[in-house]
Design a protein around this motif. Structure first.
Motif, PDB file in Angstrom:
ATOM      1  N   THR A 177       0.827  -1.221   0.000  1.00 55.15           N
ATOM      2  CA  THR A 177       0.000   0.000   0.000  1.00 55.15           C
ATOM      3  C   THR A 177       0.858   1.267   0.000  1.00 55.15           C
ATOM      4  N   SER A 178       2.158   1.116  -0.202  1.00 57.97           N
ATOM      5  CA  SER A 178       3.035   2.295  -0.228  1.00 57.97           C
ATOM      6  C   SER A 178       4.040   2.162  -1.366  1.00 57.97           C
ATOM      7  N   ARG A 179       4.531   3.299  -1.798  1.00 54.08           N
ATOM      8  CA  ARG A 179       5.503   3.319  -2.889  1.00 54.08           C
ATOM      9  C   ARG A 179       6.540   4.393  -2.579  1.00 54.08           C
ATOM     10  N   ILE A 180       7.821   4.011  -2.587  1.00 55.35           N
ATOM     11  CA  ILE A 180       8.902   4.946  -2.256  1.00 55.35           C
ATOM     12  C   ILE A 180       9.741   5.183  -3.509  1.00 55.35           C
ATOM     13  N   GLY A 181       9.872   6.452  -3.889  1.00 54.34           N
ATOM     14  CA  GLY A 181      10.675   6.812  -5.050  1.00 54.34           C
ATOM     15  C   GLY A 181      11.833   7.708  -4.650  1.00 54.34           C
ATOM     16  N   GLY A 182      12.794   7.865  -5.565  1.00 55.47           N
ATOM     17  CA  GLY A 182      13.965   8.674  -5.264  1.00 55.47           C
ATOM     18  C   GLY A 182      15.149   7.799  -4.909  1.00 55.47           C
ATOM     19  N   ARG A 183      16.079   8.334  -4.134  1.00 49.51           N
ATOM     20  CA  ARG A 183      17.289   7.585  -3.774  1.00 49.51           C
ATOM     21  C   ARG A 183      17.581   7.757  -2.288  1.00 49.51           C
ATOM     22  N   ILE A 184      17.843   6.646  -1.600  1.00 47.73           N
ATOM     23  CA  ILE A 184      18.257   6.668  -0.190  1.00 47.73           C
ATOM     24  C   ILE A 184      19.538   5.848  -0.092  1.00 47.73           C
ATOM     25  N   ALA A 185      20.618   6.486   0.357  1.00 48.26           N
ATOM     26  CA  ALA A 185      21.905   5.791   0.450  1.00 48.26           C
ATOM     27  C   ALA A 185      22.465   5.903   1.860  1.00 48.26           C
ATOM     28  N   LEU A 186      22.946   4.763   2.391  1.00 44.49           N
ATOM     29  CA  LEU A 186      23.594   4.719   3.705  1.00 44.49           C
ATOM     30  C   LEU A 186      25.075   4.469   3.467  1.00 44.49           C
ATOM     31  N   SER A 187      25.902   5.483   3.770  1.00 44.43           N
ATOM     32  CA  SER A 187      27.346   5.415   3.501  1.00 44.43           C
ATOM     33  C   SER A 187      27.626   4.988   2.058  1.00 44.43           C
ATOM     34  N   GLY A 188      26.833   5.519   1.137  1.00 44.72           N
ATOM     35  CA  GLY A 188      27.011   5.236  -0.286  1.00 44.72           C
ATOM     36  C   GLY A 188      26.297   3.999  -0.777  1.00 44.72           C
ATOM     37  N   ARG A 189      25.737   3.196   0.105  1.00 45.60           N
ATOM     38  CA  ARG A 189      25.052   1.950  -0.276  1.00 45.60           C
ATOM     39  C   ARG A 189      23.568   2.231  -0.495  1.00 45.60           C
ATOM     40  N   GLU A 190      23.080   1.926  -1.686  1.00 41.32           N
ATOM     41  CA  GLU A 190      21.686   2.190  -2.041  1.00 41.32           C
ATOM     42  C   GLU A 190      20.748   1.246  -1.261  1.00 41.32           C
ATOM     43  N   LEU A 191      19.774   1.823  -0.537  1.00 35.09           N
ATOM     44  CA  LEU A 191      18.885   1.013   0.308  1.00 35.09           C
ATOM     45  C   LEU A 191      17.609   0.570  -0.404  1.00 35.09           C
ATOM     46  N   LEU A 192      17.087   1.386  -1.312  1.00 34.72           N
ATOM     47  CA  LEU A 192      15.787   1.073  -1.920  1.00 34.72           C
ATOM     48  C   LEU A 192      15.852  -0.166  -2.817  1.00 34.72           C
ATOM     49  N   SER A 193      17.040  -0.487  -3.335  1.00 40.09           N
ATOM     50  CA  SER A 193      17.167  -1.645  -4.228  1.00 40.09           C
ATOM     51  C   SER A 193      17.585  -2.924  -3.481  1.00 40.09           C
ATOM     52  N   LEU A 194      17.813  -2.813  -2.165  1.00 33.42           N
ATOM     53  CA  LEU A 194      18.239  -3.994  -1.394  1.00 33.42           C
ATOM     54  C   LEU A 194      17.095  -4.991  -1.252  1.00 33.42           C
ATOM     55  N   PRO A 195      17.366  -6.309  -1.380  1.00 27.83           N
ATOM     56  CA  PRO A 195      16.344  -7.309  -1.061  1.00 27.83           C
ATOM     57  C   PRO A 195      15.959  -7.198   0.415  1.00 27.83           C
ATOM     58  N   GLU A 196      14.762  -7.643   0.754  1.00 29.21           N
ATOM     59  CA  GLU A 196      14.255  -7.494   2.124  1.00 29.21           C
ATOM     60  C   GLU A 196      15.152  -8.185   3.149  1.00 29.21           C
ATOM     61  N   HIS A 197      15.703  -9.370   2.805  1.00 29.87           N
ATOM     62  CA  HIS A 197      16.539 -10.075   3.782  1.00 29.87           C
ATOM     63  C   HIS A 197      17.836  -9.308   4.065  1.00 29.87           C
ATOM     64  N   GLU A 198      18.327  -8.548   3.072  1.00 30.71           N
ATOM     65  CA  GLU A 198      19.507  -7.712   3.290  1.00 30.71           C
ATOM     66  C   GLU A 198      19.147  -6.471   4.112  1.00 30.71           C
ATOM     67  N   MET A 199      17.947  -5.931   3.861  1.00 30.33           N
ATOM     68  CA  MET A 199      17.495  -4.740   4.591  1.00 30.33           C
ATOM     69  C   MET A 199      17.324  -5.054   6.075  1.00 30.33           C
ATOM     70  N   ARG A 200      16.928  -6.302   6.372  1.00 27.17           N
ATOM     71  CA  ARG A 200      16.769  -6.693   7.782  1.00 27.17           C
ATOM     72  C   ARG A 200      18.101  -6.642   8.523  1.00 27.17           C
TER      73      ARG A 200
END
Length: 612
Positions: free
Chosen positions: A73-96
């Motif tokens: 029910t949500s959609r996130i656009g744009g770019r979010i990077a943590l110390s240069g690492r892109e977060l929006l493209s990470l698989p869920e198990h990596e995001m955990r």
């Protein structure tokens, strides 16, 4: 258009970089944007504050960074990077692996964030065990070290205790310990002090500053309190209706804010000490959000009926709650919630009752109205001897005194239209016909700044500030002479708080109302009250004219309350109050306990302080 802002030095990679963040929610089959094109960075060791009122999109921004929004029910656009690492493209198990490890979050209400079925030690250890190869024994030792670090007294003995055994401030410190367990690069603090008393808030702000110095972590601090922003933030982003409208160094924002909304937020913040020796309350300035233009309203005129009988007279009010234990339920003690409290309130006067949660101020308000039956004492309201009233007389007495509660949503029936809710007291007391009730309700809604055509709507269709106005209109339906406002503005955003306070002052002036104003917000109390009574552990420790108490506080507890209030001045950033962290003392007493006889000395005319 992306928000321009001050970027970190070129050779310093930001810990967090957010570019053109746009977050949408699926509403009735259509995507609705709630955050639009927001950009900012957080440098190593830096504190960035996102400030704005409820609905501005600041919490959605933080949840987007953590990717904690419901994916279907949500959609996130744009770019979010943590110390240069892109977060929006990470698989869920990596995001955990990132959540709770590299980025940690502290939420507003610690009791709903902690699991009541697990001990606090197990909940902190869980983060260590999930993100490292540490053994259970090592995790226990590290957890105790973390609890000591966030200043939990007797940390080792409290490892196996459950959340309900901790005060609000202590629970928030547990949440901070949990967030710091894995030494995150970034701490997101989402309104971490909003629900806390002013002294606990001061302790938590000090603690976050100290831990940041020790650990060198970055902090993204989300709040609507400009006083807190001034004390903690290096840079500030102002959000309004889902957009970042202004960004820059905190000092620049405070002293040279350009956007009308920024200026409106700052103007609405009450500043402790700004009243000087003024005798009368002072309205908040009215701000035009569109232009930032400020209108100073006419001063409040003197509404207090001098030399007359008080409309509310409380003598030696005592309220205790028995504690029963054992198989037979024998009385083993009592909570001494209110102990020999005495005060008077005159027509057209505001007496503010201040103190921290658990000091007995709300119990005093409920005891005065007989929503709670006091143990002993005398209460007289508009000629009624409250303690001796039968059920019929009590009902009649309540026409003279009404309450406005902290949470208007909880005090309004969600299934009843607001027209019916406002009319209900008038009809229940058989004061007239339904048509007369409707006419009076419509008139009162206009008086509180709403429209009569809103009467068919339901509570969920209104904002928090509008619901509080509805609650005030309902309280006025019986033409009361006294209103007990129990934390009536504590949960409101800063500009809405200013509007509701102005409304209460206007109504007092036109209707000669007397207010018992219960609050822990010292800056608001200074602005709206004629006299102030400070409560601690069920007793009034200091009482007197507002100017006398604020300009010359005598009791140590009053001084402690004053010192804890955040001041909206960026030059104070980094200053620590060095407040002593201690548990609030328990009001529970054994069966044979006899309260000491208290004495008061008069500091100046009408200014009394309890002798230690």
């Amino acid at each position: 258009m992306a928000l321009a802002q001050t970027l970190p030095l070129a050779d310093e990679q930001p810990v967090l970089s957010v570019e053109n963040l746009t977050t949408s929610f699926l509403v009735d089959g259509e995507w609705k944007e709630v955050v639009r094109d927001v950009s900012f960075t957080v440098a190593p060791g830096e504190t960035v504050a996102i400030v704005g009122e409820s609905g501005s999109g600041k919490s959605v921004t933080s949840l987007s960074v953590m990717r904690l929004l419901q994916p279907d029910t949500s959609r996130i656009g744009g770019r979010i990077a943590l110390s240069g690492r892109e977060l929006l493209s990470l698989p869920e198990h990596e995001m955990r692996k990132v959540r709770g490890n590299e980025i940690a979050m502290i939420f507003q209400e610690p009791m709903t964030s902690l699991n009541p079925l697990f001990t606090i030690g197990d909940q902190i250890s869980e983060a260590l065990l999930a993100h490292s190869s540490m053994s259970a024994a090592d995790a226990r030792l590290e957890t105790i070290r973390l609890l000591e670090k966030v200043r939990i007294p007797s940390a080792a003995s409290r490892f196996d205790e459950y959340p309900h055994r901790f005060s609000g401030g202590m629970r928030q410190r547990v949440m901070i310990a949990m967030a710091l367990a894995t030494k995150p690069k970034l701490l997101i603090a989402d309104e971490p002090t909003t629900a806390l008393d002013v002294t606990i808030q001061g302790q938590i702000l000090d603690l976050i500053k100290t831990l940041q110095d020790e650990e060198g972590m970055s902090v993204l601090f989300i709040t609507h309190d400009m006083g807190v922003v001034a004390e903690v933030a290096d840079r500030t982003i102002v959000m309004y209706r889902g957009e970042g409208v202004e960004s820059g160094p905190t000092e620049e924002i405070f002293h040279r804010g350009r956007h009308p909304y920024t200026r409106a937020l700052l103007s609405a913040v009450p500043r402790l000490g700004s009243m000087g020796d003024r005798k009368l309350p002072l309205r908040f300035p009215s701000i035009d959000i569109g232009t930032g233009e400020q209108f100073e309203l006419q001063d409040v005129t003197d509404t207090v009926a001098k030399g007359k009988t008080p409309i509310l007279d409380v003598r030696d009010l005592t309220t205790r709650f028995d504690i029963h234990t054992g198989l037979l339920g024998r009385k083993s003690g009592a909570v001494h919630a209110v102990e020999k409290v005495s005060f008077q309130v005159f027509e057209g006067e505001t007496l503010a009752l201040v103190g921290e949660s658990g000091c007995g101020k709300s119990t005093t308000g409920r005891s005065v109205t007989r929503l709670i039956n006091p143990t002993s004492g005398n209460v007289t309201i508009d000629g009624y001897n409250v303690m001796q009233l039968d059920k019929t007389s009590l009902r009649a007495m309540r026409r003279s005194i009404q309450m406005v509660f902290q949470d208007p949503f909880a005090s309004l029936n969600p299934r009843m239209s607001i027209g019916s809710a406002v009319m209900e007291p008038y009809l229940e007391h058989k004061l007239g016909t339904k048509n007369q009730a409707r006419e009076k309700a419509a008139d009162l809604l206009v008086k509180v700044g709403l429209s009569p055509d809103m009467m068919r709507r339901f509570p969920h269709e209104f904002s928090g500030g509008q619901r509080q106005r509805i609650a005030i209109a309902r309280a006025l339906m019986l033409d009361p002479k006294v209103i007990v406002a129990d934390e009536a503005v504590s949960a409101l955003d800063v500009s809405i708080k200013a509007q509701v306070c102005n409304l209460l002052l206007d109504l007092q002036q036109s209707l000669k109302l007397a207010y018992l104003f219960i609050s822990h917000d010292m800056a608001v109390v200074e602005r709206v009250s004629h006299r102030v009574a400070v409560m601690y552990l069920g007793e009034i420790v200091e009482i007197g004219p507002r100017a006398a108490v604020f300009e010359n506080p005598q009791h140590p507890y009053t001084k402690k309350l004053m010192a804890a209030v955040p001041i909206p001045d960026p030059s104070r950033r980094g200053i620590k109050r060095n407040m002593v962290i201690e548990e609030i003392k328990s009001p529970i007493r054994p069966v044979d306990y006899i309260p000491p006889v208290r004495e008061y000395r008069e500091v100046s005319s009408g200014h009394l302080v309890q002798v230690a």
